[in-house]
Design a protein around this motif. Structure first.
Motif, PDB file in Angstrom:
ATOM      1  N   TRP A  50      28.762 -87.594  53.822  1.00 17.74           N
ATOM      2  CA  TRP A  50      28.678 -86.451  54.733  1.00 17.74           C
ATOM      3  C   TRP A  50      29.024 -85.107  54.094  1.00 17.74           C
ATOM      4  O   TRP A  50      28.280 -84.151  54.256  1.00 17.74           O
ATOM      5  CB  TRP A  50      29.560 -86.699  55.948  1.00 17.74           C
ATOM      6  CG  TRP A  50      29.301 -85.713  57.021  1.00 17.74           C
ATOM      7  CD1 TRP A  50      29.988 -84.557  57.248  1.00 17.74           C
ATOM      8  CD2 TRP A  50      28.280 -85.750  58.001  1.00 17.74           C
ATOM      9  NE1 TRP A  50      29.473 -83.879  58.294  1.00 17.74           N
ATOM     10  CE2 TRP A  50      28.411 -84.610  58.783  1.00 17.74           C
ATOM     11  CE3 TRP A  50      27.264 -86.644  58.277  1.00 17.74           C
ATOM     12  CZ2 TRP A  50      27.560 -84.335  59.852  1.00 17.74           C
ATOM     13  CZ3 TRP A  50      26.440 -86.375  59.335  1.00 17.74           C
ATOM     14  CH2 TRP A  50      26.589 -85.224  60.107  1.00 17.74           C
ATOM     15  N   PRO A  51      30.105 -84.950  53.346  1.00 17.89           N
ATOM     16  CA  PRO A  51      30.444 -83.625  52.801  1.00 17.89           C
ATOM     17  C   PRO A  51      29.408 -83.075  51.820  1.00 17.89           C
ATOM     18  O   PRO A  51      29.293 -81.869  51.679  1.00 17.89           O
ATOM     19  CB  PRO A  51      31.778 -83.840  52.086  1.00 17.89           C
ATOM     20  CG  PRO A  51      32.325 -85.090  52.637  1.00 17.89           C
ATOM     21  CD  PRO A  51      31.167 -85.903  53.074  1.00 17.89           C
ATOM     22  N   VAL A  52      28.665 -83.908  51.149  1.00 17.06           N
ATOM     23  CA  VAL A  52      27.706 -83.438  50.151  1.00 17.06           C
ATOM     24  C   VAL A  52      26.273 -83.573  50.649  1.00 17.06           C
ATOM     25  O   VAL A  52      25.344 -83.676  49.868  1.00 17.06           O
ATOM     26  CB  VAL A  52      27.876 -84.211  48.816  1.00 17.06           C
ATOM     27  CG1 VAL A  52      29.186 -83.867  48.180  1.00 17.06           C
ATOM     28  CG2 VAL A  52      27.741 -85.703  49.037  1.00 17.06           C
ATOM     29  N   ARG A  53      26.076 -83.532  51.933  1.00 18.95           N
ATOM     30  CA  ARG A  53      24.764 -83.730  52.528  1.00 18.95           C
ATOM     31  C   ARG A  53      23.760 -82.668  52.080  1.00 18.95           C
ATOM     32  O   ARG A  53      22.595 -82.971  51.835  1.00 18.95           O
ATOM     33  CB  ARG A  53      24.906 -83.718  54.042  1.00 18.95           C
ATOM     34  CG  ARG A  53      23.658 -84.033  54.765  1.00 18.95           C
ATOM     35  CD  ARG A  53      23.963 -84.166  56.229  1.00 18.95           C
ATOM     36  NE  ARG A  53      22.712 -84.221  56.965  1.00 18.95           N
ATOM     37  CZ  ARG A  53      22.543 -83.750  58.157  1.00 18.95           C
ATOM     38  NH1 ARG A  53      23.542 -83.201  58.794  1.00 18.95           N
ATOM     39  NH2 ARG A  53      21.388 -83.830  58.756  1.00 18.95           N
ATOM     40  N   ALA A  54      24.204 -81.467  51.934  1.00 16.06           N
ATOM     41  CA  ALA A  54      23.291 -80.381  51.591  1.00 16.06           C
ATOM     42  C   ALA A  54      22.963 -80.332  50.103  1.00 16.06           C
ATOM     43  O   ALA A  54      22.060 -79.621  49.698  1.00 16.06           O
ATOM     44  CB  ALA A  54      23.898 -79.053  52.016  1.00 16.06           C
ATOM     45  N   ASP A  55      23.673 -81.080  49.277  1.00 16.50           N
ATOM     46  CA  ASP A  55      23.472 -81.005  47.834  1.00 16.50           C
ATOM     47  C   ASP A  55      22.392 -81.942  47.306  1.00 16.50           C
ATOM     48  O   ASP A  55      22.109 -81.938  46.122  1.00 16.50           O
ATOM     49  CB  ASP A  55      24.785 -81.317  47.098  1.00 16.50           C
ATOM     50  CG  ASP A  55      25.825 -80.237  47.350  1.00 16.50           C
ATOM     51  OD1 ASP A  55      25.433 -79.108  47.709  1.00 16.50           O
ATOM     52  OD2 ASP A  55      27.013 -80.532  47.183  1.00 16.50           O
ATOM     53  N   GLY A  56      21.826 -82.771  48.142  1.00 17.58           N
ATOM     54  CA  GLY A  56      20.732 -83.646  47.712  1.00 17.58           C
ATOM     55  C   GLY A  56      21.134 -85.103  47.649  1.00 17.58           C
ATOM     56  O   GLY A  56      22.287 -85.487  47.778  1.00 17.58           O
ATOM     57  N   VAL A  57      20.124 -85.911  47.393  1.00 19.68           N
ATOM     58  CA  VAL A  57      20.304 -87.364  47.385  1.00 19.68           C
ATOM     59  C   VAL A  57      21.147 -87.806  46.192  1.00 19.68           C
ATOM     60  O   VAL A  57      22.001 -88.678  46.312  1.00 19.68           O
ATOM     61  CB  VAL A  57      18.927 -88.065  47.371  1.00 19.68           C
ATOM     62  CG1 VAL A  57      19.074 -89.560  47.238  1.00 19.68           C
ATOM     63  CG2 VAL A  57      18.145 -87.711  48.608  1.00 19.68           C
ATOM     64  N   GLY A  58      20.930 -87.224  45.033  1.00 18.33           N
ATOM     65  CA  GLY A  58      21.696 -87.593  43.838  1.00 18.33           C
ATOM     66  C   GLY A  58      23.184 -87.353  44.020  1.00 18.33           C
ATOM     67  O   GLY A  58      24.015 -88.192  43.666  1.00 18.33           O
ATOM     68  N   ALA A  59      23.536 -86.200  44.578  1.00 19.13           N
ATOM     69  CA  ALA A  59      24.955 -85.899  44.823  1.00 19.13           C
ATOM     70  C   ALA A  59      25.530 -86.845  45.867  1.00 19.13           C
ATOM     71  O   ALA A  59      26.688 -87.260  45.767  1.00 19.13           O
ATOM     72  CB  ALA A  59      25.109 -84.457  45.265  1.00 19.13           C
ATOM     73  N   MET A  60      24.724 -87.197  46.850  1.00 12.14           N
ATOM     74  CA  MET A  60      25.195 -88.120  47.879  1.00 12.14           C
ATOM     75  C   MET A  60      25.481 -89.491  47.270  1.00 12.14           C
ATOM     76  O   MET A  60      26.520 -90.094  47.540  1.00 12.14           O
ATOM     77  CB  MET A  60      24.155 -88.250  48.984  1.00 12.14           C
ATOM     78  CG  MET A  60      24.577 -89.179  50.090  1.00 12.14           C
ATOM     79  SD  MET A  60      23.348 -89.354  51.384  1.00 12.14           S
ATOM     80  CE  MET A  60      22.064 -90.226  50.535  1.00 12.14           C
ATOM     81  N   LEU A  61      24.581 -90.002  46.434  1.00  7.00           N
ATOM     82  CA  LEU A  61      24.802 -91.302  45.807  1.00  7.00           C
ATOM     83  C   LEU A  61      25.993 -91.282  44.860  1.00  7.00           C
ATOM     84  O   LEU A  61      26.768 -92.247  44.804  1.00  7.00           O
ATOM     85  CB  LEU A  61      23.546 -91.756  45.073  1.00  7.00           C
ATOM     86  CG  LEU A  61      22.377 -92.181  45.960  1.00  7.00           C
ATOM     87  CD1 LEU A  61      21.158 -92.497  45.113  1.00  7.00           C
ATOM     88  CD2 LEU A  61      22.765 -93.365  46.815  1.00  7.00           C
ATOM     89  N   ARG A  62      26.172 -90.177  44.108  1.00 19.58           N
ATOM     90  CA  ARG A  62      27.348 -90.064  43.240  1.00 19.58           C
ATOM     91  C   ARG A  62      28.630 -90.045  44.052  1.00 19.58           C
ATOM     92  O   ARG A  62      29.627 -90.646  43.662  1.00 19.58           O
ATOM     93  CB  ARG A  62      27.247 -88.817  42.369  1.00 19.58           C
ATOM     94  CG  ARG A  62      26.348 -88.973  41.170  1.00 19.58           C
ATOM     95  CD  ARG A  62      26.479 -87.815  40.201  1.00 19.58           C
ATOM     96  NE  ARG A  62      26.134 -86.524  40.813  1.00 19.58           N
ATOM     97  CZ  ARG A  62      24.904 -86.063  40.976  1.00 19.58           C
ATOM     98  NH1 ARG A  62      23.880 -86.791  40.571  1.00 19.58           N
ATOM     99  NH2 ARG A  62      24.680 -84.892  41.532  1.00 19.58           N
ATOM    100  N   ALA A  63      28.611 -89.379  45.202  1.00 15.79           N
ATOM    101  CA  ALA A  63      29.809 -89.328  46.047  1.00 15.79           C
ATOM    102  C   ALA A  63      30.126 -90.709  46.624  1.00 15.79           C
ATOM    103  O   ALA A  63      31.290 -91.100  46.708  1.00 15.79           O
ATOM    104  CB  ALA A  63      29.614 -88.323  47.179  1.00 15.79           C
ATOM    105  N   ILE A  64      29.087 -91.457  47.007  1.00 16.98           N
ATOM    106  CA  ILE A  64      29.322 -92.802  47.550  1.00 16.98           C
ATOM    107  C   ILE A  64      29.853 -93.730  46.473  1.00 16.98           C
ATOM    108  O   ILE A  64      30.808 -94.466  46.680  1.00 16.98           O
ATOM    109  CB  ILE A  64      28.037 -93.368  48.171  1.00 16.98           C
ATOM    110  CG1 ILE A  64      27.712 -92.622  49.470  1.00 16.98           C
ATOM    111  CG2 ILE A  64      28.157 -94.863  48.447  1.00 16.98           C
ATOM    112  CD1 ILE A  64      26.382 -93.006  50.076  1.00 16.98           C
TER     113      ILE A  64
END
Length: 179
Positions: A50-64
């Motif tokens: 959720w916090p990195v939703r606006a940064d793209g799919v790559g950032a979301m996967l790295r955060a997860i």
């Protein structure tokens, strides 16, 4: 082909002996476990992404995957819980069975019937009662058979069925009552 897959497809077993089902698992706790684990896994993954939703799919996967180590560990535990409940769900109709030579628990463990000495009820580390096997292999530990809250039927009937099968292998029926 593993024994539980062979049984799902209507075959007898690897040894081509008839299968005798002793115990089944309840469906409701396994469904509830799957649902809780899936919701927990989805909630944790969304919370991480959720916090990195606006940064793209790559950032979301790295955060997860690499974000909060505790949340990642909790997601792995939830995924393991989901996998375990799903595996038990698939084996629920034939969880404890024997083929005349071996006693099987699910599709992963088996013991020779002649080595089974007793079936006892013990409480585990979390305080949940379980049926456990006493196996004659010069070991002091008992082998886990089934948790009582998951068992569809009475513990005495399962104990009697296992001991009756084991006594049949020794040639002399023991003092066992099968309900």
């Amino acid at each position: 082909m593993p024994i539980y897959r062979a049984m799902q497809h209507g075959e007898r077993t690897i040894t081509n002996r008839p299968v005798i089902v002793i115990a089944r698992l309840k469906a409701k706790p396994l469904l509830a476990g799957q649902l809780v684990a899936a919701l927990l896994l989805a909630g944790l993954a969304l919370g991480q992404a959720w916090p990195v939703r606006a940064d793209g799919v790559g950032a979301m996967l790295r955060a997860i995957l690499f974000g909060d180590a505790l949340a990642t560990a909790a997601m792995l535990a939830a995924a393991y819980g989901l996998w375990t409940c799903r595996r038990l769900w698939r084996q629920r109709a034939r969880y404890i069975f024997h083929d005349g030579a071996r006693l099987y628990r699910g599709g992963d463990l088996s013991w020779p019937l002649e080595s089974i000495r007793d079936v006892v009820v013990e409480r585990g580390g979390a305080g949940v009662p379980a049926l456990r096997l006493v196996v004659d292999d010069d070991s002091e530990v008992t082998r886990p058979l089934v948790l009582l809250p998951l068992l569809d039927g009475s513990a005495e009937a399962v104990r009697g069925g296992v001991l009756f099968a084991a006594a049949g292998m020794r040639g002399v029926p023991g003092g066992v009552t099968v309900n």
